[in-house]
Design an enzyme around this catalytic site. Sequence first.
Site, mmCIF file in Angstrom:
data_model
loop_
_atom_site.group_PDB
_atom_site.id
_atom_site.type_symbol
_atom_site.label_atom_id
_atom_site.label_comp_id
_atom_site.label_asym_id
_atom_site.label_seq_id
_atom_site.Cartn_x
_atom_site.Cartn_y
_atom_site.Cartn_z
ATOM 1 N N LYS A 133 0.859 -1.181 0.000
ATOM 2 C CA LYS A 133 0.000 0.000 0.000
ATOM 3 C C LYS A 133 0.900 1.238 0.000
ATOM 4 O O LYS A 133 1.838 1.322 0.782
ATOM 5 C CB LYS A 133 -0.861 -0.009 1.263
ATOM 6 C CG LYS A 133 -2.136 0.782 1.177
ATOM 7 C CD LYS A 133 -3.020 0.510 2.399
ATOM 8 C CE LYS A 133 -4.468 0.477 2.047
ATOM 9 N NZ LYS A 133 -5.360 0.242 3.162
ATOM 10 N N GLU A 138 -18.371 -6.648 10.940
ATOM 11 C CA GLU A 138 -19.316 -5.949 11.814
ATOM 12 C C GLU A 138 -20.340 -6.907 12.428
ATOM 13 O O GLU A 138 -20.722 -6.751 13.589
ATOM 14 C CB GLU A 138 -20.054 -4.854 11.028
ATOM 15 C CG GLU A 138 -19.198 -3.642 10.665
ATOM 16 C CD GLU A 138 -18.370 -3.829 9.421
ATOM 17 O OE1 GLU A 138 -18.455 -4.901 8.809
ATOM 18 O OE2 GLU A 138 -17.587 -2.910 9.080
ATOM 19 N N ARG A 188 -24.653 -3.632 8.181
ATOM 20 C CA ARG A 188 -24.161 -5.011 8.114
ATOM 21 C C ARG A 188 -24.578 -5.820 9.338
ATOM 22 O O ARG A 188 -24.656 -7.040 9.286
ATOM 23 C CB ARG A 188 -22.617 -5.026 8.024
ATOM 24 C CG ARG A 188 -22.068 -4.825 6.640
ATOM 25 C CD ARG A 188 -22.225 -6.079 5.825
ATOM 26 N NE ARG A 188 -21.999 -5.853 4.410
ATOM 27 C CZ ARG A 188 -20.788 -5.937 3.847
ATOM 28 N NH1 ARG A 188 -19.716 -6.178 4.566
ATOM 29 N NH2 ARG A 188 -20.645 -5.737 2.543
HETATM 30 C C1 LIG Z 1 -18.342 -3.337 5.537
HETATM 31 C C2 LIG Z 1 -17.234 -2.307 5.549
HETATM 32 N N1 LIG Z 1 -16.626 -2.024 6.725
HETATM 33 C C3 LIG Z 1 -15.653 -1.093 6.772
HETATM 34 C C4 LIG Z 1 -15.259 -0.431 5.636
HETATM 35 C C5 LIG Z 1 -14.206 0.667 5.716
HETATM 36 N N2 LIG Z 1 -13.052 0.344 4.895
HETATM 37 C C6 LIG Z 1 -12.843 0.891 3.716
HETATM 38 S S1 LIG Z 1 -11.470 0.324 2.979
HETATM 39 C C7 LIG Z 1 -11.090 -0.634 4.327
HETATM 40 C C8 LIG Z 1 -9.851 -1.468 4.367
HETATM 41 C C9 LIG Z 1 -9.887 -2.439 3.219
HETATM 42 O O1 LIG Z 1 -8.723 -3.231 3.271
HETATM 43 P P1 LIG Z 1 -8.384 -4.114 2.006
HETATM 44 O O2 LIG Z 1 -9.590 -4.827 1.547
HETATM 45 O O3 LIG Z 1 -7.202 -4.922 2.376
HETATM 46 O O4 LIG Z 1 -8.033 -3.063 0.868
HETATM 47 P P2 LIG Z 1 -6.739 -2.095 0.791
HETATM 48 O O5 LIG Z 1 -7.199 -0.763 1.302
HETATM 49 O O6 LIG Z 1 -5.669 -2.710 1.615
HETATM 50 O O7 LIG Z 1 -6.393 -2.069 -0.663
HETATM 51 C C10 LIG Z 1 -12.070 -0.531 5.287
HETATM 52 C C11 LIG Z 1 -12.065 -1.242 6.598
HETATM 53 C C12 LIG Z 1 -15.921 -0.753 4.430
HETATM 54 N N3 LIG Z 1 -15.616 -0.113 3.281
HETATM 55 N N4 LIG Z 1 -16.878 -1.696 4.419
HETATM 56 MG MG LIG Z 2 -5.228 -4.594 2.254
#
Ligand SMILES: Cc1ncc(C[n+]2csc(CCOP(=O)(O)OP(=O)(O)O)c2C)c(N)n1
Ligand SMILES: [Mg+2]
Length: 636
Positions: free
Chosen positions: A282, A368, A396
């Site tokens: 990232k 969640e 959720r």
């Molecule tokens: C149900 C839900 N909970 C929380 C979030 C907040 N959120 C947005 S991006 C993220 C992290 C996602 O991590 P990953 O899937 O590994 O993607 P990366 O950002 O590392 O590319 C979170 C927790 C969300 N979008 N959806």
């Molecule tokens: Mg990630």
Amino acid sequence: MSLLESIHQPSDLRALQRPQLDELAAEIRQFLISNVSRTGGHLGPNLGVVELTLALHLTFDSPHDPIIFDTGHQSYVHKMLTGRGGEFASLRQKDGLSGYPCVAESEHDWVENSHASTALSWAEGLAHGFQLRGETDRTVVAVIGDGALTGGMAWEALNNIAIADDLPLVIVVNDNGRSYAPTVGGLSRQLGAIRTDPRYEQTLETIKTQMRRARFGRTAYDVLHGMKSGLKDILAPQEMFSDLGLKYLGPIDGHDLDALTEALELAKGFGGPVIVHAITKKGHGFRAAELNKADHFHTVGRIDATTGEPLSAAVQATWTDAFAQQMMEIADDHPDVVALTAAMLHPVGLTRFAAAYPERTFDVGIAEQHAMTMAAGLARAGLHPVFAVYSTFLNRAFDQLLLDVGLHKLGVTVVLDRAGITGPDGASHNGIWDVSLAGIVPGLMLASPRDQPRLAEVLTQAVETSDAPTLIRYSKEKLPDPMPAVVRRDGLDVLSADEDADVLLVAWGAMCARALKVADLLRAQGITVSVVDPVWGLPISPALVEMTRHHRLIVTIEDNLIVGGLGSHLELEMDAAGIEVPTRQFGVPQRYLQPATRNEIFAEIGLTPQAIAREVTETMTAFIEAPTVDAERFRQ
Ligand SMILES: Cc1ncc(C[n+]2csc(CCOP(=O)(O)OP(=O)(O)O)c2C)c(N)n1
Ligand SMILES: [Mg+2]
Ligand SMILES: CC(=O)[C@@H](O)[C@H](O)COP(=O)(O)O
């Protein structure tokens, strides 16, 4: 003209020579840094998928082969390669380029819901759908992050995909080891083992070589599967997925374009579900992002494109700051209080609490539903859980709130940050549904504090409530100055009162300041007004119902859906009490709101003080014999 400017559609990539692709990747990275540092947005996640997105569009034929991005915050490169590079100056702005995939923007965009962990379900549905329609030459690709893979829905989908042997479906695990913070849980331990193993580089090279040797089709997997002896622990993810019956290719260096395209070509040729495990970083390629331990620039505001320093220092405290502080103040006097987060420890303000009380803090990943029912378990064990979550993600965990927490009358406190209209993150990020959802949970108490003193008060009351769920919601706005009540009567905060007022304005949370402005505008028209904040808005206070009896018009103002909102509940209670005073409910209409700023959306849906005052004035003149008032005055 730059290489990037020559790319109007993915097929243009195939005209480039191999060295030009590396040049293009560098241009894209520089474009992301210079543009997103100006507009703000998800810089880190997109820097991490430059080579991956290039490889996807070199290998697959979008949109014939759908490419689904889970959560979608990492789809900027996809947008640049599908003809939208020229629109990035308007990123996340009204009528501009959405920060997530957007069906209206492009045929290459399939899913615009930014709630995580849905991509694999979408992908299985699409793949089965194409098959049933005889469109057997289409491969569906889902890109899911290691964070999104901690969401239960992803495993529901994997469980089904694993037995769909002839489903042409490629699952790319974009594994950067992070959600915001490092991804948590057994899954991330398995995935993460690779990165920390000293044989990591050697393994990537070995796999790359083996893939080159293996021909298309099933032999590749036997070759790779046979490799695991000697590399067993480093290839644990292969075990995990292949034990499910899923073919697995990886780990692949997610910044090595050749390795990626070879793996994706193999996967595409397989003709059944395949996981391609890409190891990415990232923030890759931007030193400030790489060094940022908090979240590798998951989301940035306007920053210096060289140093990464914020251009506008956060001067005013936020609601999240106030909650963080209040949790620290509560922690000592309430040793039974424990905190939960769903992969958003820092964004919801629990970093300090976690540092001071690690044993009383649970980060469950993007889960969640699990968090809510685990909170029920913690409450049943005699503790008082505080689950801090963005309002929109409460959706959720509704069933768990209703039938695990509510049905058992458990003292669980849910703190909803980003409640109300948030704006630039688009339709799936506004926190506008929580009141309508939570409002039907029997016994649930819901507060929307208008300022920090009220937050302190309701949070303390909440953690001392052990026989019912308590919810506290506050917006993404900065923390306002304290708004003391002129008088508190039967639990109701009267913020301003005229003798024998015509209109009773009922507002809560962020709408209280707005209601006071509406009151001034109405008074200027000779309309007398009282403004009351119920603080604990649900269940409706009998004292509030009684108070409505003595007015000629009841107006409610709320930063959530009108349907099922405070006004709806109040009207029902008035009706039950035989009170026939007319009401007007101001809030969010039942529709999906397009990206814009919070204030732009308020103006769009008639929630400005002027718009409300005009409507109330017209109601007064239309329905109720009132002093002569000039509604024209509000038409400016
Ligand atoms: C149900 C839900 N909970 C929380 C979030 C907040 N959120 C947005 S991006 C993220 C992290 C996602 O991590 P990953 O899937 O590994 O993607 P990366 O950002 O590392 O590319 C979170 C927790 C969300 N979008 N959806
Ligand atoms: Mg990630
Ligand atoms: C993609 C996602 O769900 C979050 O990163 C979202 O952008 C919320 O951002 P804020 O924390 O800025 O409200």
